[in-house]
Design a protein around this motif. Structure first.
Motif, PDB file in Angstrom:
ATOM      1  N   LYS A 359      42.546  33.774 -65.329  1.00 19.57           N
ATOM      2  CA  LYS A 359      42.804  34.886 -64.403  1.00 19.57           C
ATOM      3  C   LYS A 359      41.542  35.158 -63.556  1.00 19.57           C
ATOM      4  O   LYS A 359      41.635  35.343 -62.337  1.00 19.57           O
ATOM      5  CB  LYS A 359      43.202  36.132 -65.203  1.00 19.57           C
ATOM      6  N   LEU A 360      40.388  35.129 -64.216  1.00 19.88           N
ATOM      7  CA  LEU A 360      39.129  35.330 -63.479  1.00 19.88           C
ATOM      8  C   LEU A 360      38.967  34.249 -62.409  1.00 19.88           C
ATOM      9  O   LEU A 360      38.512  34.492 -61.301  1.00 19.88           O
ATOM     10  CB  LEU A 360      37.937  35.271 -64.439  1.00 19.88           C
ATOM     11  N   ARG A 361      39.359  33.040 -62.782  1.00 17.20           N
ATOM     12  CA  ARG A 361      39.233  31.904 -61.866  1.00 17.20           C
ATOM     13  C   ARG A 361      40.188  32.063 -60.683  1.00 17.20           C
ATOM     14  O   ARG A 361      39.791  31.955 -59.533  1.00 17.20           O
ATOM     15  CB  ARG A 361      39.559  30.623 -62.644  1.00 17.20           C
ATOM     16  N   GLU A 362      41.455  32.340 -61.030  1.00 18.56           N
ATOM     17  CA  GLU A 362      42.461  32.363 -59.964  1.00 18.56           C
ATOM     18  C   GLU A 362      42.369  33.611 -59.083  1.00 18.56           C
ATOM     19  O   GLU A 362      42.383  33.517 -57.863  1.00 18.56           O
ATOM     20  CB  GLU A 362      43.861  32.239 -60.575  1.00 18.56           C
ATOM     21  N   ASP A 363      42.224  34.773 -59.717  1.00 14.75           N
ATOM     22  CA  ASP A 363      42.246  36.023 -58.943  1.00 14.75           C
ATOM     23  C   ASP A 363      40.899  36.350 -58.307  1.00 14.75           C
ATOM     24  O   ASP A 363      40.836  37.014 -57.279  1.00 14.75           O
ATOM     25  CB  ASP A 363      42.643  37.212 -59.836  1.00 14.75           C
ATOM     26  N   HIS A 364      39.817  35.946 -58.960  1.00 14.10           N
ATOM     27  CA  HIS A 364      38.496  36.405 -58.486  1.00 14.10           C
ATOM     28  C   HIS A 364      37.551  35.269 -58.079  1.00 14.10           C
ATOM     29  O   HIS A 364      36.422  35.532 -57.668  1.00 14.10           O
ATOM     30  CB  HIS A 364      37.815  37.234 -59.579  1.00 14.10           C
ATOM     31  N   GLY A 365      37.961  34.020 -58.266  1.00  8.94           N
ATOM     32  CA  GLY A 365      37.069  32.893 -57.921  1.00  8.94           C
ATOM     33  C   GLY A 365      35.841  32.835 -58.820  1.00  8.94           C
ATOM     34  O   GLY A 365      34.779  32.373 -58.408  1.00  8.94           O
ATOM     35  N   ILE A 366      35.988  33.330 -60.058  1.00 13.08           N
ATOM     36  CA  ILE A 366      34.859  33.300 -61.009  1.00 13.08           C
ATOM     37  C   ILE A 366      35.094  32.171 -62.011  1.00 13.08           C
ATOM     38  O   ILE A 366      36.117  32.155 -62.709  1.00 13.08           O
ATOM     39  CB  ILE A 366      34.727  34.657 -61.738  1.00 13.08           C
ATOM     40  N   TYR A 367      34.153  31.246 -62.063  1.00 12.67           N
ATOM     41  CA  TYR A 367      34.316  30.065 -62.889  1.00 12.67           C
ATOM     42  C   TYR A 367      33.420  30.143 -64.110  1.00 12.67           C
ATOM     43  O   TYR A 367      32.202  30.208 -63.984  1.00 12.67           O
ATOM     44  CB  TYR A 367      33.971  28.803 -62.085  1.00 12.67           C
ATOM     45  N   MET A 368      34.041  30.161 -65.307  1.00 15.99           N
ATOM     46  CA  MET A 368      33.250  30.097 -66.543  1.00 15.99           C
ATOM     47  C   MET A 368      33.976  29.203 -67.541  1.00 15.99           C
ATOM     48  O   MET A 368      35.157  28.887 -67.367  1.00 15.99           O
ATOM     49  CB  MET A 368      33.012  31.488 -67.127  1.00 15.99           C
ATOM     50  N   ALA A 369      33.239  28.798 -68.591  1.00 14.85           N
ATOM     51  CA  ALA A 369      33.821  27.904 -69.591  1.00 14.85           C
ATOM     52  C   ALA A 369      34.969  28.602 -70.316  1.00 14.85           C
ATOM     53  O   ALA A 369      34.991  29.831 -70.431  1.00 14.85           O
ATOM     54  CB  ALA A 369      32.737  27.500 -70.592  1.00 14.85           C
ATOM     55  N   ASP A 370      35.903  27.808 -70.833  1.00 16.16           N
ATOM     56  CA  ASP A 370      37.055  28.362 -71.562  1.00 16.16           C
ATOM     57  C   ASP A 370      36.627  29.217 -72.750  1.00 16.16           C
ATOM     58  O   ASP A 370      37.341  30.128 -73.170  1.00 16.16           O
ATOM     59  CB  ASP A 370      37.955  27.235 -72.084  1.00 16.16           C
ATOM     60  N   SER A 371      35.459  28.913 -73.301  1.00 16.12           N
ATOM     61  CA  SER A 371      34.963  29.658 -74.465  1.00 16.12           C
ATOM     62  C   SER A 371      34.536  31.070 -74.088  1.00 16.12           C
ATOM     63  O   SER A 371      34.251  31.886 -74.966  1.00 16.12           O
ATOM     64  CB  SER A 371      33.746  28.940 -75.044  1.00 16.12           C
ATOM     65  N   GLY A 372      34.474  31.389 -72.786  1.00 14.39           N
ATOM     66  CA  GLY A 372      33.971  32.692 -72.350  1.00 14.39           C
ATOM     67  C   GLY A 372      32.465  32.688 -72.152  1.00 14.39           C
ATOM     68  O   GLY A 372      31.868  33.710 -71.843  1.00 14.39           O
ATOM     69  N   ARG A 373      31.831  31.500 -72.341  1.00 18.88           N
ATOM     70  CA  ARG A 373      30.393  31.436 -72.099  1.00 18.88           C
ATOM     71  C   ARG A 373      30.125  31.519 -70.607  1.00 18.88           C
ATOM     72  O   ARG A 373      30.804  30.878 -69.813  1.00 18.88           O
ATOM     73  CB  ARG A 373      29.817  30.108 -72.602  1.00 18.88           C
ATOM     74  N   PHE A 374      29.162  32.333 -70.211  1.00 20.17           N
ATOM     75  CA  PHE A 374      28.806  32.362 -68.796  1.00 20.17           C
ATOM     76  C   PHE A 374      27.296  32.414 -68.633  1.00 20.17           C
ATOM     77  O   PHE A 374      26.569  32.881 -69.502  1.00 20.17           O
ATOM     78  CB  PHE A 374      29.493  33.533 -68.079  1.00 20.17           C
ATOM     79  N   ASN A 375      26.835  31.898 -67.507  1.00 23.19           N
ATOM     80  CA  ASN A 375      25.419  31.919 -67.156  1.00 23.19           C
ATOM     81  C   ASN A 375      25.144  33.259 -66.479  1.00 23.19           C
ATOM     82  O   ASN A 375      25.621  33.508 -65.372  1.00 23.19           O
ATOM     83  CB  ASN A 375      25.129  30.744 -66.216  1.00 23.19           C
ATOM     84  N   VAL A 376      24.361  34.089 -67.177  1.00 24.37           N
ATOM     85  CA  VAL A 376      24.058  35.431 -66.682  1.00 24.37           C
ATOM     86  C   VAL A 376      23.439  35.364 -65.279  1.00 24.37           C
ATOM     87  O   VAL A 376      23.589  36.289 -64.474  1.00 24.37           O
ATOM     88  CB  VAL A 376      23.069  36.095 -67.676  1.00 24.37           C
ATOM     89  N   LEU A 377      22.752  34.257 -65.016  1.00 28.46           N
ATOM     90  CA  LEU A 377      22.052  34.121 -63.723  1.00 28.46           C
ATOM     91  C   LEU A 377      22.789  33.264 -62.739  1.00 28.46           C
ATOM     92  O   LEU A 377      22.213  32.807 -61.761  1.00 28.46           O
ATOM     93  CB  LEU A 377      20.735  33.392 -63.946  1.00 28.46           C
ATOM     94  N   GLY A 378      24.069  33.020 -63.009  1.00 31.96           N
ATOM     95  CA  GLY A 378      24.790  32.093 -62.149  1.00 31.96           C
ATOM     96  C   GLY A 378      25.195  32.693 -60.817  1.00 31.96           C
ATOM     97  O   GLY A 378      25.926  32.084 -60.053  1.00 31.96           O
ATOM     98  N   MET A 379      24.741  33.940 -60.543  1.00 29.39           N
ATOM     99  CA  MET A 379      25.199  34.602 -59.310  1.00 29.39           C
ATOM    100  C   MET A 379      24.039  35.190 -58.526  1.00 29.39           C
ATOM    101  O   MET A 379      23.001  35.543 -59.100  1.00 29.39           O
ATOM    102  CB  MET A 379      26.185  35.718 -59.670  1.00 29.39           C
ATOM    103  N   ALA A 380      24.245  35.280 -57.205  1.00 27.91           N
ATOM    104  CA  ALA A 380      23.243  35.920 -56.347  1.00 27.91           C
ATOM    105  C   ALA A 380      23.272  37.426 -56.597  1.00 27.91           C
ATOM    106  O   ALA A 380      24.242  37.958 -57.147  1.00 27.91           O
ATOM    107  CB  ALA A 380      23.567  35.618 -54.881  1.00 27.91           C
ATOM    108  N   ASP A 381      22.208  38.127 -56.153  1.00 30.92           N
ATOM    109  CA  ASP A 381      22.130  39.577 -56.380  1.00 30.92           C
ATOM    110  C   ASP A 381      23.369  40.308 -55.850  1.00 30.92           C
ATOM    111  O   ASP A 381      23.896  41.208 -56.502  1.00 30.92           O
ATOM    112  CB  ASP A 381      20.892  40.162 -55.666  1.00 30.92           C
ATOM    113  N   ASP A 382      23.820  39.885 -54.649  1.00 34.64           N
ATOM    114  CA  ASP A 382      24.919  40.637 -54.035  1.00 34.64           C
ATOM    115  C   ASP A 382      26.278  40.331 -54.671  1.00 34.64           C
ATOM    116  O   ASP A 382      27.293  40.881 -54.263  1.00 34.64           O
ATOM    117  CB  ASP A 382      24.950  40.413 -52.512  1.00 34.64           C
ATOM    118  N   ALA A 383      26.292  39.442 -55.684  1.00 33.43           N
ATOM    119  CA  ALA A 383      27.568  39.138 -56.346  1.00 33.43           C
ATOM    120  C   ALA A 383      27.679  39.830 -57.704  1.00 33.43           C
ATOM    121  O   ALA A 383      28.742  39.807 -58.325  1.00 33.43           O
ATOM    122  CB  ALA A 383      27.709  37.626 -56.515  1.00 33.43           C
ATOM    123  N   VAL A 384      26.569  40.458 -58.153  1.00 32.97           N
ATOM    124  CA  VAL A 384      26.564  40.998 -59.521  1.00 32.97           C
ATOM    125  C   VAL A 384      27.631  42.089 -59.695  1.00 32.97           C
ATOM    126  O   VAL A 384      28.382  42.086 -60.672  1.00 32.97           O
ATOM    127  CB  VAL A 384      25.156  41.539 -59.896  1.00 32.97           C
TER     128      VAL A 384
END
Ligand code: PLP
Length: 396
Positions: A359-384
């Motif tokens: 849902k995050l991928r499709e609705d919001h364009g947010i890509y993370m691993a299926d496990s729910g792991r995400f890179n805390v720094l994977g985004m620019a300041d204005d995307a936080v």
């Protein structure tokens, strides 16, 4: 043309499952949305969303270009000054211990491969105990050399905490000579590090059960600071007379593709360490002969020059501060995300289902691993803010 053949051919190889993180990167790249956020890939990004070459590294590369007069072979150890300089900030009071020796490796992966090949040569019966979830490459590296992997639960995603009792139970029932594979700091993929008291307990059981600790430290300086992040490792070195340390500079110097790392070996005496090192050099000779020079040479130049070293420390501090800033912004957004502010390093895990990841991928364009792991720094300041709002919307 049809060929009949009696022996297996390259063309007969079966499909293998592709690395799911690489597939995720490809998926994110093909998304045309301009405001997509790729928090799957594990590299540092600055406020603008770029993965920069560190200032001091850039200067060191220029100096190398000006000063380097030969690219002749260096030998199996690589740059001999390099491990000494790494040892100074990694090993702390243990730097200079004659029972510890180190050599340059192609990244942390190279160091881990060498470490497990050495263990397999010394004790092929050893089982490698590793807490799950862990960095996905641990398993193929360990089993690829022929050692048995023995997984135990490390982290409870729903409870958002370390399963320390399960960890202690697994280590306490290990056989003498088994391997305890430990994350030095900034646990990948959970961000959940052992506390000082937990390191003390783990060290005690490692000594009591006669286990060989392999400490994988790929993010030193991206948690609380260089010394703080190495405290668990140094405690292990205080207590154990045999230790292997797989170190990487690829994150804390931002030299990912240059493949810069070190393997340190500690045994009970300088003589046995020299023997182990001879084995390691033989194994390295079969695998890559000699490590690539450029990245390690640039790191050496930085560490030998007081002004460049000070600038590296300053930039590492800036990276660390950015990690903490984003962690507190996310954790302040929802009580269910508070734990993210307590965790360390580049990664955390969200207790969300695969459907919510999609849902995050499709609705919001947010890509993370299926496990729910995400890179805390994977985004620019204005995307936080947008990232945080989408997560809150999904977890409800
Ligand atoms: N160990 C852990 C836990 C890691 O996360 C990584 C990289 O992602 C490594 C080792 C190896 O790093 P590299 O081979 O890129 O230096």
């Amino acid at each position: 043309m049809l060929t009949t053949s009696s022996h297996p051919r390259l063309s007969d190889l079966e499909d293998i499952k592709s690395d799911s993180l690489l597939a995720l990167i490809a998926l994110a790249n093909s998304d045309p949305r301009e405001d997509k956020i790729d928090v799957g890939v594990g590299v540092y990004k600055d406020g603008t969303g770029a993965t920069p070459i560190l200032r001091a590294v850039k200067v060191a590369e220029k100096l190398l270009w000006e000063r380097q007069e030969s690219k002749s072979y260096l030998g199996g150890r690589g740059d001999v000054e390099f491990p000494k300089l790494i040892g100074q900030f990694l090993l702390g009071p243990h730097a200079g211990d004659p029972r510890i020796d180190g050599l340059q490796t192609p990244g942390g992966c190279g160091a881990l491969s060498l470490a497990f090949k050495l263990i397999n040569a010394a004790n092929p019966q050893a089982r490698v105990l590793v807490g799950v979830p862990t960095w996905p490459n641990h398993e193929p590296i360990v089993t690829g050399v022929g050692l048995e992997l023995h997984a135990y639960p490390y982290y409870d995603r729903e409870a958002r905490s370390i399963r320390f009792d399960a960890m202690m139970k697994a280590l306490s029932s290990a056989r003498a000579g088994d391997i305890a594979l430990l994350h030095g700091c900034c646990h990948n993929p959970t961000g959940a590090d052992l506390s000082a008291a937990q390191w003390a307990e783990v060290t005690r059981v490692v000594v009591e059960r006669n286990l060989l600790p392999v400490v994988d430290i790929a993010y030193q300086g991206l948690g609380d600071g260089l010394d703080e992040d190495a405290a668990g490792l140094r405690r292990i070195l205080d207590a154990c007379d045999e230790v292997l340390v797989a170190q990487s500079c690829d994150k804390n110097f931002g030299v990912y593709r240059d493949r810069v790392g070190t393997l340190f070996i500690k045994t009970a005496s300088a003589e046995s360490t020299a023997r182990a090192m001879a084995h390691v050099l033989q194994i390295a000779r079969e695998m890559w002969s000699m490590p690539p020079d450029h990245g390690a040479a640039a790191v050496r130049v930085v560490l030998q020059d007081p002004a460049l070293k000070a600038d590296w420390l300053a930039e590492l501090g800036e990276m660390r501060a950015r990690i903490k800033r984003i962690r507190s912004a996310i954790s302040a957004a929802h009580p269910g995300l508070a734990y993210i502010g307590e965790q360390k390093g580049m990664f955390s895990m969200l207790p969300i289902s695969r459907d919510q990841v999609l849902k995050l991928r499709e609705d919001h364009g947010i890509y993370m691993a299926d496990s729910g792991r995400f890179n805390v720094l994977g985004m620019a300041d204005d995307a936080v803010d947008r990232f945080t709002q989408a997560i809150v919307a999904v977890i409800g």
